[in-house]
Design an enzyme around this catalytic site. Structure first.
Site, mmCIF file in Angstrom:
data_model
loop_
_atom_site.group_PDB
_atom_site.id
_atom_site.type_symbol
_atom_site.label_atom_id
_atom_site.label_comp_id
_atom_site.label_asym_id
_atom_site.label_seq_id
_atom_site.Cartn_x
_atom_site.Cartn_y
_atom_site.Cartn_z
ATOM 1 N N TYR B 152 20.334 132.329 145.409
ATOM 2 C CA TYR B 152 19.849 132.022 146.761
ATOM 3 C C TYR B 152 19.607 130.515 146.910
ATOM 4 C CZ TYR B 152 17.024 132.594 151.015
ATOM 5 O OH TYR B 152 16.523 132.526 152.295
ATOM 6 N N ALA B 154 20.916 128.106 145.217
ATOM 7 C CA ALA B 154 22.204 127.400 145.204
ATOM 8 C C ALA B 154 22.886 127.499 146.564
ATOM 9 C CB ALA B 154 23.109 127.975 144.119
ATOM 10 N N SER B 155 22.836 128.687 147.172
ATOM 11 C CA SER B 155 23.496 128.865 148.475
ATOM 12 C C SER B 155 22.826 128.000 149.536
ATOM 13 C CB SER B 155 23.491 130.336 148.899
ATOM 14 O OG SER B 155 22.194 130.763 149.292
ATOM 15 N N LYS B 156 21.497 127.899 149.460
ATOM 16 C CA LYS B 156 20.766 127.145 150.491
ATOM 17 C C LYS B 156 20.905 125.638 150.275
ATOM 18 C CE LYS B 156 19.354 130.665 152.859
ATOM 19 N NZ LYS B 156 19.940 130.872 154.205
#
Lengths: 78, 245
Positions: B152, B154-156
């Site tokens: 999460y 990393a995605s943000k």
């Protein structure tokens, strides 16, 4: 003037907002017509849409002048 | 101020607490909104509540083809998309030692890759019209990190980096790209937590309370407005002072 050349020039005029007289065969999009790198990508996309063809990135890089564009599209449509 | 009359907006994840608040706020400011998500009934209920100027465009963002179709669907139903709010997101929490590849991939796919695909598809029209707003809902954990959320976070963080690069690419076309980074926000997800846990959560927040979805939506409204035209590539943190960056 061929149909393809006319359509290409029309797109260039509309897109870059330049005078029709300036859009000669040898005119360079960046050096003569004031296009930036984003404009050239937009032009290629507009050509793809207008002529229903795909212009790969390596070919797009070589389209520097109005004539380059006309020649490439003609070769695809020929 | 912040009048969106005549503008159109696509909001992903619009059936969630924050997404619905964003859709309501943009709608209230005058925009026509397209509500996307996977929970069709919830989206239709929200569209009914909003009345006019609201359409439903369901999509499963983990499917690349569905993302492309969503962009087309939204453009067909709205005529054009002026404001894109990449809000949809999911979590698959777990410590890295136990995290499966599919937990990593599904979070990156929906939270980051779908935002990339939608931005790519819709920025084209914005460039032609010389006006656009791309807003990503990221998270405080994309900046601070959080144990159990490597995927999460990393995605943000990826969304913040993508937004900066995109902002630089399209700034000359009067298009801005920004992020809003919520801290702890009161949603259906946090409502069910026991009081003791809520106290623990708020202990680290100088404001002494959780944020509300409306407070996130207000930040989105600002970034979507014409008034914010000179703000681009930024991340607006809305977190009650939990992290001051």
């Amino acid at each position: 003037m061929s149909d393809i050349a006319e359509r290409v020039k029309k797109i260039v005029v509309e897109h870059l907002g330049v005078e029709e007289g300036k859009v000669t065969d040898t005119a360079s999009f960046i050096d003569d017509l004031g296009a930036d790198s984003l404009d050239t990508v937009e032009l290629v996309m507009a050509f793809e849409e207008e002529f229903g063809i795909e212009i790969p990135d390596d070919a797009a890089e070589k389209i520097l002048t109005v004539k380059d564009a006309i020649d490439f599209i003609s070769s695809k449509q020929g | 101020m912040f009048d969106l009359t005549g503008k159109t907006a696509l909001v992903t994840g619009a059936s969630g607490g924050i997404g619905a608040a964003i859709a309501r706020t943009l709608h209230q400011a005058g925009a026509t909104v397209a509500l996307s998500g996977t929970k069709v009934e919830a989206l239709e209920a929200l569209a009914a509540e909003l009345g006019s100027r609201a359409v439903v465009v369901p999509a499963n963002l983990s499917d690349p083809e569905a993302v492309e179709a969503l962009a087309k669907d939204a453009e067909a139903k709205l005529g054009q998309v002026d404001i894109l709010v990449n809000n949809a997101g999911l979590t698959r929490d777990g410590l890295i030692l136990r995290m499966k590849d599919e937990d990593w991939a599904s979070v990156i796919d929906v939270n980051l890759t779908a935002a990339f695909r939608l931005s790519r598809a819709l920025v084209k029209g914005m460039m032609k019209r010389r006006w656009g707003r791309i807003i990503g809902i990221t998270s405080i954990v994309g900046v601070t990190g959080n144990p159990g959320q490597v995927n999460y976070a990393a995605s943000k963080a990826g969304m913040i980096g993508m937004t900066k690069a995109l902002a630089a690419e399209v700034a000359s076309r009067n298009i801005t790209a920004n992020c809003v980074a919520p801290g702890f926000i009161a949603t259906a997800m946090t409502d069910v937590l026991p009081d003791a846990q809520k106290e623990k959560l708020t202990a680290g927040v100088p404001a002494g309370r959780l944020g509300t979805p409306d407070e996130i939506a207000s930040a989105v409204l600002y970034l979507a407005s014409t008034e914010a035209g000179y703000v681009t590539g930024q991340t607006l943190h809305v977190n009650g002072g939990m992290a001051m960056i």
